[in-house]
Design a protein around this motif. Sequence first.
Motif, PDB file in Angstrom:
ATOM      1  N   TYR A  32       7.388   0.165   6.513  1.00 33.74           N
ATOM      2  CA  TYR A  32       6.843  -0.353   7.765  1.00 33.74           C
ATOM      3  C   TYR A  32       7.115  -1.846   7.900  1.00 33.74           C
ATOM      4  CZ  TYR A  32       3.628  -1.281  11.582  1.00 33.74           C
ATOM      5  OH  TYR A  32       3.091  -1.682  12.778  1.00 33.74           O
ATOM      6  N   GLN A  54       9.469  -3.458  10.782  1.00 34.65           N
ATOM      7  CA  GLN A  54       8.802  -4.315  11.764  1.00 34.65           C
ATOM      8  C   GLN A  54       9.252  -5.766  11.687  1.00 34.65           C
ATOM      9  OE1 GLN A  54       6.262  -3.775  14.199  1.00 34.65           O
ATOM     10  NE2 GLN A  54       6.891  -1.659  13.962  1.00 34.65           N
ATOM     11  N   MET A  71       7.741   5.611  12.689  1.00 32.36           N
ATOM     12  CA  MET A  71       7.798   4.145  12.616  1.00 32.36           C
ATOM     13  C   MET A  71       9.181   3.623  12.967  1.00 32.36           C
ATOM     14  SD  MET A  71       8.105   2.940   8.660  1.00 32.36           S
ATOM     15  CE  MET A  71       6.851   3.846   7.793  1.00 32.36           C
ATOM     16  N   ARG A  91      -2.915   4.128  -3.720  1.00 31.96           N
ATOM     17  CA  ARG A  91      -2.242   3.357  -2.660  1.00 31.96           C
ATOM     18  C   ARG A  91      -1.603   2.086  -3.227  1.00 31.96           C
ATOM     19  NH1 ARG A  91      -0.488   6.042  -0.841  1.00 31.96           N
ATOM     20  NH2 ARG A  91       0.227   4.999   1.008  1.00 31.96           N
ATOM     21  N   SER A 148       0.852  -1.186   0.000  1.00 33.70           N
ATOM     22  CA  SER A 148       0.000   0.000   0.000  1.00 33.70           C
ATOM     23  C   SER A 148       0.893   1.245   0.000  1.00 33.70           C
ATOM     24  CB  SER A 148      -0.878  -0.065   1.243  1.00 33.70           C
ATOM     25  OG  SER A 148      -1.664   1.068   1.372  1.00 33.70           O
ATOM     26  N   GLN A 191       5.233   3.732   2.139  1.00 33.36           N
ATOM     27  CA  GLN A 191       5.088   3.751   3.595  1.00 33.36           C
ATOM     28  C   GLN A 191       4.924   2.326   4.133  1.00 33.36           C
ATOM     29  OE1 GLN A 191       4.961   6.861   4.970  1.00 33.36           O
ATOM     30  NE2 GLN A 191       4.382   6.478   7.075  1.00 33.36           N
ATOM     31  N   GLN A 192       4.085   1.538   3.502  1.00 30.09           N
ATOM     32  CA  GLN A 192       3.903   0.166   3.984  1.00 30.09           C
ATOM     33  C   GLN A 192       5.145  -0.684   3.736  1.00 30.09           C
ATOM     34  OE1 GLN A 192       0.878  -2.609   2.350  1.00 30.09           O
ATOM     35  NE2 GLN A 192       0.267  -2.949   4.470  1.00 30.09           N
ATOM     36  N   MET A 217      -1.479  -8.000   9.395  1.00 28.36           N
ATOM     37  CA  MET A 217      -1.722  -6.576   9.645  1.00 28.36           C
ATOM     38  C   MET A 217      -2.994  -6.096   8.971  1.00 28.36           C
ATOM     39  SD  MET A 217       2.152  -5.241   9.113  1.00 28.36           S
ATOM     40  CE  MET A 217       3.470  -5.843  10.206  1.00 28.36           C
ATOM     41  N   ASP A 218      -3.207  -6.514   7.733  1.00 24.37           N
ATOM     42  CA  ASP A 218      -4.375  -6.000   7.017  1.00 24.37           C
ATOM     43  C   ASP A 218      -4.939  -6.984   6.005  1.00 24.37           C
ATOM     44  OD1 ASP A 218      -2.641  -5.901   4.852  1.00 24.37           O
ATOM     45  OD2 ASP A 218      -2.327  -3.755   4.983  1.00 24.37           O
TER      46      ASP A 218
END
Lengths: 479, 479
Positions: B193, B197, B219, B330, B186, B189-190, B351-352
């Motif tokens: 991330y 992470q 982040m 996105r 997405s 940024q994702q 996460m999603d």
Amino acid sequence: MWKPDRQSKKPIYEQIADHLEQRISYGEFPPGSLLPSERKLAEQLGVNRSTVILAFAELRSMGIIESRAGSGTRVSRTKWGAMPKHTPNWRRYAEGGSFLPNPTFLRRIREALTQQPSLIDFASGELSPDLAPTEEIADLMSQHRYTSYLGYDNPQGYVPLREALVTYLSQYRGIQTTEASILITSGSQQSLYLITQCLLSPGDAVAIEDPSYCYSLPMFQSAGLRLFRLPVDQEGLCPEDIRTLYKKHRIKMVFMNPNFQNPTGTVFSMERRKQLFAVASELGLPIVEDDPFGLTAYEGEVPMPLKSMDSNGSILYIGSFSKIAASGLRIGWMVAPHSIVERLADARQQMDFGLSVIPQQVAAQFIRSDYFRPHLERLQIQLQFKRDLLVEALQTELPDLVSFTAPHGGLHLWCKLAHPVHDGRLLEEAIKKGIVFVPGSVYGSDSSYVRFTYARAKAGEIRDGVAKFAEALRELVRE
Amino acid sequence: MWKPDRQSKKPIYEQIADHLEQRISYGEFPPGSLLPSERKLAEQLGVNRSTVILAFAELRSMGIIESRAGSGTRVSRTKWGAMPKHTPNWRRYAEGGSFLPNPTFLRRIREALTQQPSLIDFASGELSPDLAPTEEIADLMSQHRYTSYLGYDNPQGYVPLREALVTYLSQYRGIQTTEASILITSGSQQSLYLITQCLLSPGDAVAIEDPSYCYSLPMFQSAGLRLFRLPVDQEGLCPEDIRTLYKKHRIKMVFMNPNFQNPTGTVFSMERRKQLFAVASELGLPIVEDDPFGLTAYEGEVPMPLKSMDSNGSILYIGSFSKIAASGLRIGWMVAPHSIVERLADARQQMDFGLSVIPQQVAAQFIRSDYFRPHLERLQIQLQFKRDLLVEALQTELPDLVSFTAPHGGLHLWCKLAHPVHDGRLLEEAIKKGIVFVPGSVYGSDSSYVRFTYARAKAGEIRDGVAKFAEALRELVRE
């Protein structure tokens, strides 16, 4: 996905060797990394294992790969290592990190479904393609010209969708709210992820139902939370257990799925709901209510969410379109006090900068359209039909070996096995026969349960799928 | 958003009081929570502050809210507290959690833009609506009937989009890869991330450019990483600094933006690139390359990414459509060894559960279409035009007070102030005059820099915006 060209004059094993060499040269498999096994590659490419063995031999002779007994086939470090001095040890990076991987069984199921798309799928918790409103959504999209602004969206989500949800929540779920209290998320998964990451800290204690789909989510462990169990019976969890856990462990939040609980299918009783509100308000404890299945009810009344009775402001409410319309839209929502919504929206900006506007527009059009209510009615009828097929098949094929309570809504049937068997062996045996299900241990249960999803398989496959499962189970029980 | 009805016979202050009472009763503002200030509410609702004061007085007389000097207006605990025994302390939950909020300046800018949409926006790092291919995408969507399967997508992303990206990356970015090495995300940024992470652990040391947009991303801190700086000059960072940091702090990864670096606009020189590869391969150190701006180049050659020269497999490559097409789609991607892609795809499921299929289909259609190349050419011309407007305005309005190097691509101009001023006061003064920019400290710089984004504002606003900034700056310098 690349497949060998069977019309080509070049032998298939050579095509495979060339293809692998190219992928290695692109850095997809760095020096020292493990290649897929011969068996797995043969399945993926739709060729005999012997063809892959020939291709590997070809690559070995070129010094590109090396095989050692018992440790698989790896990209050579010497050949590729001549030019690169030190490639990063990507595998170590992949294995590091604080975020835990998915449970082995779930990864195994996904892998099996990728390799053998013909498997009968009692595992994936989603609707079959014919239950999704595909034509309705295509119609709505073709009636609209999507020229709205394609910039970054409002951090809480697309305003017209939030406005449409205010009406939807009032009409269908008895929840009164405003668009300022709604956060649009990429499905319930993201709602839960935001709550566990942003409202709780490592070491915090939380309570979850037992069994519960929460156990299948390593996000709880990844967030460093301590999990405590609330056993579920025919009426749902016992609110007094919450008080006990609170006294003992200072739990900071309760996660529950009151309507057609996943995996048991239980509806939380009215008596217990009242007790829950009393306990929650006494302790000032927030309850996270996940409500994906409420509207699937095909027998009895549509159960209302806790949030519709929440005069005390104890409930964080989570909903989604995944189980009632289309999981591929990736649209969910949360209803919460404004301070919580603002905090989670801000954090989400750091994770993915929000959702694409397009599916949000589509979702808003769909719930406002005349397609929505007839879709729900059709869905309920079809789910009941599939549940009946599953129940009948289980009663015919395995009357002596399983017991269950038929659910009145949702997508899942929770099934107790009369004889304990080894979870992993039952799953492997079932995959061999041509079906997948989810072992009960994934939801925190002991190994004598399985979860069958009846929504995902085609109606015509259900009987056959249960017969295959029965074969697998009988083989193990017989041993 | 609700607004008072100016045609209604009911006084506006009463409408506001009723509206607030309703929102409080829905749980949006729980007992004890802070309401927005009178000033803020007046702005939001487009009324005079005195009208809000009257509305608050009304609610106070009903015992619904209480105001105390210096601590704002809160929802009453006594009135609403009669029924609820203990509402969860939502504010404490909102302030807890391990995930850090966005930097104050960025939240202030977002708030200002929400309250005053007429502000001239030199802050948001995105294209203005007229630069996005809105009509092209609407055309493509209207030519297609979206009836493909709306279930959960492949964890790595929609296969046809990954296939389209293989061609795109080869044609436009000189990168040879296969769809198995691509993860759809997405946006950048994702991608970042997921890397911070899942591939790094709390306490790990990483190196980032100085200045760098990474500093604007909590982040990195939320993941518990220790950040070390690599100063950027006209040729980019100095690879020898990486070796020094490695020896001293065992850095595990380097994050960089080699083409039109954000915020400085620098292109990493060929000389330094060679040095970088030597250092990275000597140390076996992974480099994360973020390449959002490469194709915006409007002067000189389009710079190629490091990944196109990466014979050693050191580079994790990140790309996106946000800065060259539409941030609202996105859609971003990562090119990495298969083991990394698999790991991150698995974690993202937690996460999603992945992206919506629809924007992925749209993106695949767009890059394959005849619209794509002309769109890029038009974008490059328009960005150069806007940059020229900004440069000219700065030279005219502030010849004595700022200095900068005009960038040859990207969306940003990095501007040094001749006299140090207080970051926060300059921003507030600028907001009063009607513009927003991003203070340099957000990127880790000392306070004598500002970042102007010239892509977001309308061409006709740029001159006026700089004049307003000049007024604000001169007032502070004069003090």
